[in-house]
Design an enzyme around this catalytic site. Structure first.
Site, short mmCIF file in Angstrom:
data_model
loop_
_atom_site.label_atom_id
_atom_site.label_comp_id
_atom_site.label_asym_id
_atom_site.label_seq_id
_atom_site.Cartn_x
_atom_site.Cartn_y
_atom_site.Cartn_z
N GLY A 8 30.19 54.66 33.46
CA GLY A 8 31.20 54.42 34.23
C GLY A 8 32.48 54.63 33.55
N GLN A 12 38.18 52.60 36.17
CA GLN A 12 39.36 51.96 35.68
C GLN A 12 39.06 51.46 33.98
N LEU A 64 23.18 56.35 37.15
CA LEU A 64 22.62 54.99 36.95
C LEU A 64 21.16 54.99 37.69
N LEU A 85 29.16 50.08 32.31
CA LEU A 85 30.08 49.65 33.25
C LEU A 85 30.16 50.37 34.34
N ALA A 87 28.94 51.41 38.35
CA ALA A 87 28.21 50.68 39.19
C ALA A 87 29.24 50.77 40.55
N SER A 89 31.26 49.43 42.58
CA SER A 89 31.89 48.27 42.11
C SER A 89 32.77 47.54 43.53
N SER A 130 30.19 39.99 36.21
CA SER A 130 31.44 39.71 37.34
C SER A 130 31.61 38.16 37.74
N GLU A 132 32.29 37.48 40.39
CA GLU A 132 31.75 37.40 41.92
C GLU A 132 30.53 36.66 41.98
N TYR A 154 26.81 43.18 46.37
CA TYR A 154 27.32 43.40 44.94
C TYR A 154 27.01 42.17 44.10
N LYS A 158 24.70 41.83 40.80
CA LYS A 158 25.12 41.44 39.36
C LYS A 158 24.67 40.30 38.92
N ARG A 189 43.72 51.07 38.67
CA ARG A 189 42.84 50.49 39.45
C ARG A 189 42.52 51.36 40.53
P1 NAP Z 1 35.59 51.34 39.09
O1 NAP Z 1 36.68 51.58 38.77
O2 NAP Z 1 35.01 51.06 40.47
O3 NAP Z 1 34.43 52.23 38.04
C1 NAP Z 1 33.02 52.24 38.42
C2 NAP Z 1 32.57 53.64 37.72
O4 NAP Z 1 30.94 53.37 37.91
C3 NAP Z 1 32.99 54.61 38.11
O5 NAP Z 1 33.17 55.61 36.70
C4 NAP Z 1 31.85 55.42 38.90
O6 NAP Z 1 32.09 56.81 38.89
C5 NAP Z 1 30.75 54.85 38.33
N1 NAP Z 1 29.39 54.82 38.87
C6 NAP Z 1 29.33 54.49 40.37
N2 NAP Z 1 27.93 54.82 40.82
C7 NAP Z 1 27.30 55.25 39.72
C8 NAP Z 1 26.12 55.71 39.49
N3 NAP Z 1 25.26 55.74 40.51
N4 NAP Z 1 25.75 56.31 38.23
C9 NAP Z 1 26.68 56.27 37.22
N5 NAP Z 1 28.03 55.78 37.39
C10 NAP Z 1 28.16 55.35 38.81
O7 NAP Z 1 35.10 49.87 38.35
P2 NAP Z 1 36.00 49.11 37.19
O8 NAP Z 1 36.94 48.11 37.85
O9 NAP Z 1 35.99 50.11 36.20
O10 NAP Z 1 34.95 48.10 36.79
C11 NAP Z 1 33.92 48.50 35.71
C12 NAP Z 1 32.60 47.54 35.95
O11 NAP Z 1 32.90 46.09 35.77
C13 NAP Z 1 31.83 47.86 37.28
O12 NAP Z 1 30.55 47.61 36.69
C14 NAP Z 1 32.34 46.30 37.79
O13 NAP Z 1 31.53 46.08 38.88
C15 NAP Z 1 32.68 45.44 36.52
N6 NAP Z 1 33.42 44.46 36.88
C16 NAP Z 1 34.92 44.84 37.51
C17 NAP Z 1 35.68 43.76 37.53
C18 NAP Z 1 37.24 44.15 37.71
O14 NAP Z 1 37.80 43.25 38.23
N7 NAP Z 1 37.69 45.62 37.50
C19 NAP Z 1 35.42 42.61 37.09
C20 NAP Z 1 34.15 42.17 36.81
C21 NAP Z 1 33.13 43.24 36.83
P3 NAP Z 1 32.80 57.79 39.71
O15 NAP Z 1 34.11 57.60 39.29
O16 NAP Z 1 32.25 59.13 40.00
O17 NAP Z 1 32.74 56.89 41.07
N1 GDD Z 2 39.76 45.44 49.01
C1 GDD Z 2 40.54 44.71 49.91
N2 GDD Z 2 41.31 45.32 50.64
N3 GDD Z 2 40.63 43.44 49.92
C2 GDD Z 2 41.41 42.73 50.57
C3 GDD Z 2 42.18 43.33 51.45
C4 GDD Z 2 41.92 44.51 51.83
O1 GDD Z 2 42.77 45.26 52.50
N4 GDD Z 2 43.01 42.47 52.13
C5 GDD Z 2 42.46 41.05 51.48
N5 GDD Z 2 41.63 41.61 50.72
C6 GDD Z 2 40.89 40.43 49.86
C7 GDD Z 2 39.36 40.45 49.72
O2 GDD Z 2 38.97 39.96 51.05
C8 GDD Z 2 39.03 39.65 48.52
O3 GDD Z 2 39.19 38.13 49.01
C9 GDD Z 2 40.36 39.68 47.64
O4 GDD Z 2 41.30 40.27 48.58
C10 GDD Z 2 40.09 40.74 46.35
O5 GDD Z 2 39.53 41.75 46.98
P1 GDD Z 2 39.21 43.24 46.13
O6 GDD Z 2 40.34 43.44 45.35
O7 GDD Z 2 38.56 44.27 46.74
O8 GDD Z 2 38.54 42.49 44.93
P2 GDD Z 2 37.17 41.61 44.63
O9 GDD Z 2 37.56 40.36 44.15
O10 GDD Z 2 36.39 41.74 46.07
O11 GDD Z 2 36.00 42.49 43.60
C11 GDD Z 2 36.82 42.61 42.53
O12 GDD Z 2 36.73 41.94 41.53
C12 GDD Z 2 35.31 41.39 41.22
C13 GDD Z 2 35.48 40.42 39.99
O13 GDD Z 2 35.83 39.03 40.86
C14 GDD Z 2 35.99 44.22 41.98
O14 GDD Z 2 36.62 44.92 41.00
C15 GDD Z 2 34.40 43.82 41.65
O15 GDD Z 2 33.96 44.81 41.14
C16 GDD Z 2 34.51 42.76 40.49
O16 GDD Z 2 33.30 42.23 40.06
#
Ligand code: NAP
Ligand code: GDD
Length: 337
Positions: A8, A12, A64, A85, A87, A89, A130, A132, A154, A158, A189
């Site tokens: 990953g 981000q 993956l 990292l 997924a 996501s 996560s 989540e 998702y 996880k 992001r």
């Molecule tokens: P992101 O920006 O969506 O990045 C996801 C990464 O996974 C990208 O590099 C993507 O590659 C790669 N990926 C997707 N499908 C894959 C596959 N089949 N094989 C290998 N790599 C693959 O997510 P992030 O925000 O950096 O989050 C990093 C990790 O933390 C994720 O596992 C996410 O679920 C977890 N997480 C995120 C948050 C958050 O708030 N950001 C919170 C809790 C957990 P491409 O660039 O080619 O699409």
């Molecule tokens: N994406 C999105 N788009 N979400 C929206 C929108 C929209 O237009 N309008 C409202 N939302 C609400 C979603 O329904 C959710 O309740 C909240 O905004 C946050 O949505 P996201 O920003 O898509 O994040 P997430 O909380 O569902 O998931 C992210 O955080 C998780 C950790 O708690 C992702 O980064 C996951 O990969 C990560 O695990």
């Protein structure tokens, strides 16, 4: 020199983690997916000429869902630390693609753990868990001991990755740590997550390119932190004497509506004139609120959040204004709005 393998890396967190590890003197190997167009914009600044003798940043094609490439690269690179990292996501997308989401976020974790189990050298493993997973929360704030009640494909995937990480730690003595990270955001992001969608939307409206921003559930509440601080926590988890699981969060909860209000107000705009609700963005099952208690991380790995909610909104908005060719100094200060 410590070698790290990061899945990953184009995402981000992967890009910020690569920045951090390189600054700490690591050799960093990232696995990237083949894509029909470039998918490395977040790590292009790290590119080094592969012929440079002292290069410390390398990319390899893998996926993956493809265990043989994971095993091959693990054995060729022989990293001391592996950060998983990668997924699919996006929670909303996971309802449309449950099987692929489970394959990457769930089975992908197992494939890596299984490859590491057979490694003939010690490997430390970080799993990107996560908040989540808490889903329909049973208590607030959530800690490492709070029961999971996942509400999306998702989140279910996880939970599988999280439990499998514990399983491999207990059954085979692997150094395997789970981060339970609450939402963390940044100018890097992905544009379809709600925070970035809002800050990009405000910039597009200010630039006169858009009039409306279409969103879903404004009542959802999240614990939003700043991504570069969260990747520091991942690294810290792998430097401990024993592997363990840690919640990483700010402990503050804000609604999507508050994020919208803050971002539009900074731009001197009335959000009610620009935001429309679109049913497309509602999820079949929603996570209404998430709020984490990171006391264990504070005590055991010395980690704490620094960036406040308002500072996060501002820094993301400034970056999106710059990207839209606008001067970020036109944003209002807290005192003038
Ligand atoms: P992101 O920006 O969506 O990045 C996801 C990464 O996974 C990208 O590099 C993507 O590659 C790669 N990926 C997707 N499908 C894959 C596959 N089949 N094989 C290998 N790599 C693959 O997510 P992030 O925000 O950096 O989050 C990093 C990790 O933390 C994720 O596992 C996410 O679920 C977890 N997480 C995120 C948050 C958050 O708030 N950001 C919170 C809790 C957990 P491409 O660039 O080619 O699409
Ligand atoms: N994406 C999105 N788009 N979400 C929206 C929108 C929209 O237009 N309008 C409202 N939302 C609400 C979603 O329904 C959710 O309740 C909240 O905004 C946050 O949505 P996201 O920003 O898509 O994040 P997430 O909380 O569902 O998931 C992210 O955080 C998780 C950790 O708690 C992702 O980064 C996951 O990969 C990560 O695990």
């Amino acid at each position: 020199m410590t070698r790290a393998l990061v899945t990953g890396i184009t995402g981000q967190d992967g890009s910020y983690l690569a920045d951090l590890l390189l600054a700490k003197g690591y050799e960093v190997h990232g696995l990237i997916r083949r894509s029909s167009s470039f998918n490395t914009s977040r790590i292009d600044h790290l590119y080094q000429d592969p012929h440079e003798p002292d290069g410390r940043f390398f990319l390899h094609y893998s996926d993956l869902t493809d265990s043989s490439s994971l095993v091959t690269w693990l054995n060729r690179i022989r990293p001391e630390e592996v950060y998983n990292l990668g997924a699919q996501s996006h929670v909303g997308v996971s309802f449309e693609m449950p099987e692929f989401t489970a394959d990457t976020a769930g089975m992908g974790t197992l494939r890596l753990l299984e490859a590491i189990r057979h490694a003939e050298w010690p490997v430390r493993f970080y799993q990107a868990g996560s908040s989540e997973m808490f889903g329909k929360v049973v208590e607030s704030p959530q800690t490492e001991r709070t029961r999971f009640q996942p509400r999306s494909p998702y989140a279910v995937a996880k939970v599988f990755g999280h439990q499998m990480t514990i399983q491999y730690r207990e059954a085979y003595g692997l150094f395997a740590a789970n981060g339970i990270l609450f939402n963390h955001e940044s100018p890097r992001r992905g544009p379809t997550f709600v925070t970035r969608k809002i800050t990009r939307g405000v910039a597009a409206i200010l630039a006169g390119r858009e009039q409306k921003l279409y969103l879903g559930n404004l009542d959802a509440r999240r614990d939003w932190g700043y991504a570069p601080e969260y990747v520091e926590a991942m690294w810290r988890m792998l430097q401990q004497p024993e592997p363990d699981d840690f919640v990483i969060a700010t402990g503050e909860m804000h609604s999507v509506r508050e994020f919208v209000d803050d971002a539009f107000a900074l731009a001197g705009l009335d959000w009610q004139q620009h935001v429309e609700i679109d049913a497309r963005y509602f999820r079949p099952t929603e996570v209404d609120e998430l709020c984490g208690d990171a006391s264990k991380a504070r005590t055991m790995i010395g980690w704490e959040p620094k960036t406040t909610f308002h500072a996060l909104v501002r820094l993301m908005l400034e970056a999106d204004l710059r990207e839209a060719g606008l001067d970020p100094s036109r944003l209002l200060t807290a005192a003038t709005r």
